[in-house]
Design an enzyme around this catalytic site. Structure first.
Site, PDB file in Angstrom:
ATOM      1  N   GLU A 166      -0.465  -9.689  -0.948  1.00  0.00           N
ATOM      2  CA  GLU A 166      -1.797  -9.794  -0.775  1.00  0.00           C
ATOM      3  C   GLU A 166      -2.635  -9.895  -1.982  1.00  0.00           C
ATOM      4  O   GLU A 166      -3.454 -10.651  -2.116  1.00  0.00           O
ATOM      5  CB  GLU A 166      -2.530  -8.928   0.037  1.00  0.00           C
ATOM      6  N   GLY A 216       0.654  -5.226   0.837  1.00  0.00           N
ATOM      7  CA  GLY A 216      -0.776  -5.413  -0.186  1.00  0.00           C
ATOM      8  C   GLY A 216      -0.263  -5.865  -1.659  1.00  0.00           C
ATOM      9  O   GLY A 216      -1.287  -6.521  -1.944  1.00  0.00           O
ATOM     10  N   GLU A 272       4.291  -5.466   7.316  1.00  0.00           N
ATOM     11  CA  GLU A 272       3.455  -4.384   7.901  1.00  0.00           C
ATOM     12  C   GLU A 272       3.845  -4.301   9.526  1.00  0.00           C
ATOM     13  O   GLU A 272       3.816  -2.880  10.006  1.00  0.00           O
ATOM     14  CB  GLU A 272       1.947  -4.622   7.692  1.00  0.00           C
ATOM     15  N   ALA A 300       0.905  -1.209  -0.103  1.00  0.00           N
ATOM     16  CA  ALA A 300       0.050  -0.091   0.113  1.00  0.00           C
ATOM     17  C   ALA A 300       0.635   1.217  -0.081  1.00  0.00           C
ATOM     18  O   ALA A 300       2.117   1.191   0.453  1.00  0.00           O
ATOM     19  CB  ALA A 300      -0.884   0.129   1.208  1.00  0.00           C
TER      20      ALA A 300
END
Ligand code: T1G
Length: 698
Positions: free
Chosen positions: A104, A101, A124, A62
């Site tokens: 993911e 992300g 993270e 992200a």
């Protein structure tokens, strides 16, 4: 310019995402990806969709810059669910570092192919958060609970081979052509009759067996010790554990709620500040203009604790090292230290015996400085005395080739003064390593008045090769780190003489999250070092400056800490960790009586306020004098070299988080007791009056 584009080639659609420099998943990327997925979901002829991000790396997570701001819909978690629930095969074609992300998104695809050298991870936790787009639910389904937790709690980047062996990656490509690799793999899957394979439906590795429960209990118990101050590691374990007892969509909701809690935690602010602060340290004027010169051969003067550590840091980075010592006995001592360090690494499986032999071949020692003529860089690490250092630099200036950079590992002394004895001061620089220099990440790069940009650029290149965290400092007594240390040490001695117990102070700092208390650090470094510094500064001390002699009383007894098995604490066989030396309180009381001080009680809060105020006070002055370029550089120094908790961002960030007005009012309150020690720095007054903070100077 962010683009999410796609092409349809026969029955395969290829999505290409581009958001330089690392394809971070910003709002634009999320919108583009969702729009494209929805469009392709109704494309009848499309049998497979390939997701790629061809530039420097597949999606690196992200966009961290968005955290703390309102993250607009669509949220990544929902996009991942849409990808997984498509009725067409989805392939993620990976390369570089698909992290957070990015991994993911890849795990929401049905199949993953990766280029050689790809490294995947969910880091993270290093930002004080958790994988919030399905990572805590999908990763355990692919590689099992144990490896998934290990990856999410360490944040480590897992090499592609290991990821393949553990079911995270399905195919390793032979080259980096990520688009072609994706198309070829999708074609193969179609030809072989493979169909959609939602990760959420893969459960063979997550049946809540006795073994899985035991794994989680073990990880939880270990986490209580290892991450006692931290929030997000426990949230990660909670999300995985609770997810095992929920159906997938409930697990995702639960993960989302825990993610929001992490986002709200101040630790997220501190750790994300540290992330960007550690990337800002190389944004300095000298690196815009300077060109690094070639660096292969290094010389180290001195084979003591620092000299051997620096030599190993250089050898670990592949440099050829010659160490100079005064006699064969000293050379033998240094060689034994280096050899035993590597031997220990072999025993601990950190390196092979062959690797040890290869690295030892990079090292030789001599007593004759003339062997240094072919060196590209010399790092002086002799006794912390100006005259001795000048003597060494005069010799080096005469015998080394004129391109050779001459660096001093001094931890306090005036590098401008040292440069005065060298023919060409442009090639003189300070390289302040931290002990043990082969382990500690921080490297203060001290730029003297005449140091050239090329010399600075070469020093930063050295730091990169040594995997150090380099911070630029101007010249002053103690540079950034030790100058601030001197200030809060003196402030701490004031507190002790006024009635605080050294052991109470240390306890407060450990509970604050510091790796060690002040007096533990003194015992580790050796009380004699501080004593030498106090003696060096004595002639220059202003008569009105308050001077506490408690530390001198301790040193006069020969109690220098760990090296003498006695300091503020006791050390040795059978002595429990952190056993206070009972005679310290006696010395403190005797000194209070001698100077006529009626001891007062200090609360935890007051101890912390004074500790932080002293750090921020000196940090502000360092900014005023442009010794540090930006406040976040001071934070990087303290979180990488002085055990200040990274999740608090560093002293300057912490000051911003509690409010500069509070810091200033504390300093103003303390200055009523001692105007000389606490006169508020003008920059702090100006910032508060403008309602600004240190971040505004970053
Ligand atoms: N967001 C925004 N900017 C980023 C970024 C990111 N994720 N990663 C890097 N940058 C910037 C960085 O600040 C620098 O900018 C430039 O890119 C180059 O970086 C939902 C919530 C990818 C291994 O934690 O580990 O996904 O200084 O110097 O050494 O679950 O960057 O040039 O202006 O570090 O080659 C998870 C963080 C996010 C990865 C490349 N992802 N990045 O290393 O280059 S949270 C991460 C890295 C998340 C989801 C959650 C490294 C790298 P500038 P660099 P590098």
């Amino acid at each position: 310019m962010t683009v999410v584009k796609h092409n349809i080639l026969d029955d395969i659609a290829v999505i290409e995402i581009s958001n330089p420099p690392v394809n971070a998943i910003s709002g634009d990327v999320r919108n583009g990806l969702l729009r494209t997925i929805e469009e392709l979901s109704s494309e009848k002829k499309v049998k497979a969709i390939v997701i790629t991000a061809p530039d420097r790396t597949f999606l690196a997570g992200a966009d961290i810059k968005e955290f703390g701001k309102n993250i607009d819909a669509p949220i990544l978690s929902d996009i991942c669910d849409k990808i997984e629930n498509l009725d067409k095969i989805v392939v993620a074609s990976l390369h570089g570092t698909p992290l957070g992300g990015g991994l993911e998104v890849a795990m929401s695809a049905h199949y993953r192919i990766a280029a050689p050298k790809t490294k995947v991870g969910l880091p993270e936790v290093l930002l004080g958060i958790l994988p919030g787009a399905g990572g805590t639910q999908r990763l355990p389904r692919l590689c099992g609970v144990s490896m998934a937790l290990e990856m999410m709690l360490t944040g480590r980047h897992v090499p592609v081979e290991e990821a393949f062996d553990n079911g995270i990656i399905d195919e390793i490509a032979t080259n980096n052509k990520t688009v072609e690799n994706g198309i070829a793999y999708a074609k193969k899957l179609i030809d072989k009759g493979f169909t959609v394979r939602p990760t959420s439906k893969i459960t063979d590795k997550i049946n809540n067996s006795k073994e899985v429960k035991e794994t989680i209990e073990k990880v939880k118990a270990n986490a209580l010790k290892k991450y006692k101050n931290l929030f997000s590691p426990h949230a990660i374990i909670k999300s995985v554990e609770e997810g095992l007892n929920l159906d997938f969509s409930e697990g995702i909701k639960n993960e989302r709620n825990l993610f929001k809690e992490c986002i709200e935690s101040p630790q997220r602010k501190g750790l994300i500040h540290s992330f960007f602060a550690e990337r800002a340290i190389t944004k300095i004027p000298e690196l815009k203009k300077g060109k690094p010169s070639e660096l292969n051969k290094i010389g180290v003067i001195g084979g003591g604790t620092m000299g051997t550590g620096i030599s190993m840091a250089a050898m670990n980075a592949g440099f050829e090292v010659i160490m100079i010592e005064q006699n064969q006995e000293a050379i033998k001592k240094a060689l034994d230290k280096i050899d035993s360090t590597y031997e220990r690494n072999v025993k601990l499986g950190r390196m092979t015996a062959d690797q040890k032999d290869q690295i030892m071949e990079l090292f030789r020692a001599d007593t004759d400085m003339s062997v240094l003529q072919d060196r590209d860089l010399i790092i002086e690490a002799v006794f912390e005395n100006m005259d001795i250092k000048k003597e060494v630099f005069i010799k080096l200036s005469e015998l080394c080739n004129k391109k050779c950079i001459l660096a001093s590992n001094t931890s306090y002394l005036d590098v401008n003064e040292i440069a005065k004895v060298v023919d060409d001061p442009n090639r003189v620089i300070g390289l302040h390593f931290f002990s043990p220099a082969n382990i500690m990440k921080l490297l203060e790069i001290v730029v003297a008045d005449k140091t050239s940009d090329d010399t600075v650029a070469t020093a930063f290149m050295l730091a990169k090769k040594m995997r150090k965290v380099p911070v630029r400092s101007g010249v002053c007594d103690g540079f950034i780190g030790n100058r601030i240390l001197s200030k809060y040490l003196v402030g701490t001695y004031h507190m002790v003489e006024d009635g605080a117990s050294p052991f109470h102070i240390d306890k407060v700092l450990r509970e604050f999250g510091c790796a060690m208390g002040v007096f533990q650090v003194i015992d580790l470094a050796g009380g004699d070092i501080g004593w030498a510094t106090r003696k060096r500064k004595a002639p220059f001390r202003h008569k009105d400056d308050r001077y506490v002699e408690i530390a001198d009383r301790v040193c006069e007894r020969g109690w220098f800490g760990q090296k003498t098995s006695k300091g503020y604490y006791l050390y040795g066989e059978g002595v429990e960790f952190l056993t206070p030396n009972p005679e310290i309180e006696i010395i403190c009381n005797d000194e209070r009586k001698r100077v006529g001080i009626n001891p007062k009680t200090f609360s935890n809060e007051e101890i912390l306020d004074r500790y932080i105020a002293a750090m921020v006070y000196e940090g502000t002055k360092i900014l005023q004098e442009k010794i540090a370029i930006r406040p976040s550089d001071i934070d990087v120094v303290y979180t990488n070299g002085y055990g200040f908790p990274k999740w608090r961002g560093g002293p300057m960030k912490y000051a911003d988080m509690i409010g500069l007005d509070k810091i200033l009012s504390n300093i103003q309150k303390f200055s009523e007791e001692d105007k000389r020690f606490w006169s508020p720095p003008q920059l702090l007054i100006d910032l508060v009056s403008k309602g600004a903070n240190f971040d505004s100077l970053n």
